[in-house]
Enzyme design. Sequence first.
Site, short mmCIF file in Angstrom:
data_model
loop_
_atom_site.label_atom_id
_atom_site.label_comp_id
_atom_site.label_asym_id
_atom_site.label_seq_id
_atom_site.Cartn_x
_atom_site.Cartn_y
_atom_site.Cartn_z
N HIS A 13 5.28 5.00 17.82
CA HIS A 13 4.18 5.09 16.85
C HIS A 13 4.00 6.54 16.40
O HIS A 13 2.89 7.06 16.28
CB HIS A 13 2.88 4.55 17.44
CG HIS A 13 1.92 4.06 16.40
ND1 HIS A 13 0.96 3.11 16.65
CD2 HIS A 13 1.76 4.39 15.09
CE1 HIS A 13 0.26 2.87 15.57
NE2 HIS A 13 0.72 3.64 14.60
N ARG A 72 1.18 -1.77 11.79
CA ARG A 72 0.36 -2.06 12.96
C ARG A 72 1.07 -3.09 13.84
O ARG A 72 1.59 -4.09 13.36
CB ARG A 72 -1.02 -2.61 12.54
CG ARG A 72 -1.94 -1.54 11.95
CD ARG A 72 -2.34 -0.54 13.01
NE ARG A 72 -3.21 0.52 12.52
CZ ARG A 72 -2.80 1.70 12.11
NH1 ARG A 72 -1.51 1.98 12.07
NH2 ARG A 72 -3.67 2.63 11.72
N GLY A 85 0.84 -1.18 0.00
CA GLY A 85 0.00 0.00 0.00
C GLY A 85 0.88 1.24 0.00
O GLY A 85 2.03 1.21 -0.45
N GLU A 88 0.61 -0.64 23.13
CA GLU A 88 1.36 0.60 23.13
C GLU A 88 0.95 1.52 24.27
O GLU A 88 -0.25 1.75 24.46
CB GLU A 88 1.15 1.32 21.78
CG GLU A 88 1.71 0.52 20.62
CD GLU A 88 1.41 1.15 19.27
OE1 GLU A 88 2.01 0.71 18.28
OE2 GLU A 88 0.57 2.08 19.20
#
Length: 351
Positions: A312, A264, A180, A293
């Site tokens: 992140h 992810r 992607g 997280e």
Amino acid sequence: MTGAAAAQGQSRKPATSPGPRGAARSDGGPIHIVTMYRFEPDEIRTIQAAVPDTKVEIVIAKDRDEYHGLLRDAEVVYGDLRGPDLDYAPKLKWVQSGAAGMEGMDAAFRAHPSVCTNYARTFAPGISETAMGLLLCLTRGITKYYMPQFYKHQMKPVGTPKSADHTELVGRTMGIVGMGGVGSAIARRAYFGFDMKIIATDAKPIPKPEYVAELHSPDYFMTMVPKVDVLVAAAPHTPTTEKMFNEAVFHAMKPTAYFLAVSRGKLFDDMALVKALREGWIAGAGLDVFPVEPPPPDHPIYGFPNVVMTAHTSGWSPDRQVRVIELFAENVRRYANGLPLINVVDKQAGY
């Protein structure tokens, strides 16, 4: 080229779908957009300016109760919308998610006829830069050897000019799972910037980019794993991809290979990764995401000098925000004119 267009140009073409029926309204009435996201005044002006001939009303709710009250007139929602909210939104036609990942979509929203768009590809420039930064920290010994010395006000070379304490990316092979926006951007940077060979897998039958040597379906994954020097987790989180990077995968990697996780955290089994690092199955890991997280303070992942992590945050930057507003403004323009929207989510697939 605008920021949003540039971001999209780095990967495959934006996913589009015909706009919701009635988007080009003959009465020329205003577009009612409801959100809890705190748009800045200049951002609202940018969105409204994209449709000069149609009034665009953007109403920001201060809390959930006010949000529910405003939803009754909303045909467009920006940001968070849960299944229970749908009872308050009889006119809803389109939801622009504020995120790229759609793993939190509940069953009620999945079944709702409204169109959902996301921010796939919009965060890819920063994420791809971070991925290469994490990798360079590992291959050049920056975090393992030199940052600890720096904190002690010391600086001595480690190894010799011939030793494997410092390795190069030129000529190495990178395997990417998920082509992607993020995977494509990483592939471009690795190929054009570092002369790496790229092998990739993707669940969609997309054309192979010029900078990718091989592009396969997901069933090639375990064949690819032992061939690569860098293995990148860039797929969306779905029931199929959850914990796909597990003990068997890490054990099949080269002992000199590195693992990068940038999409992810739930794609990999953290304790399997810990075992792989502890037993020397792989050379190291660069992580911007984690299954939980943040990782708890007593998590063993903190004990490895050959791991480098960010919180992140790889998609963060002022430039990212410009692309966010540009993409939404373009989608509002398309919505007003009954044109295909960018980044339409396949609700059943989850991305």
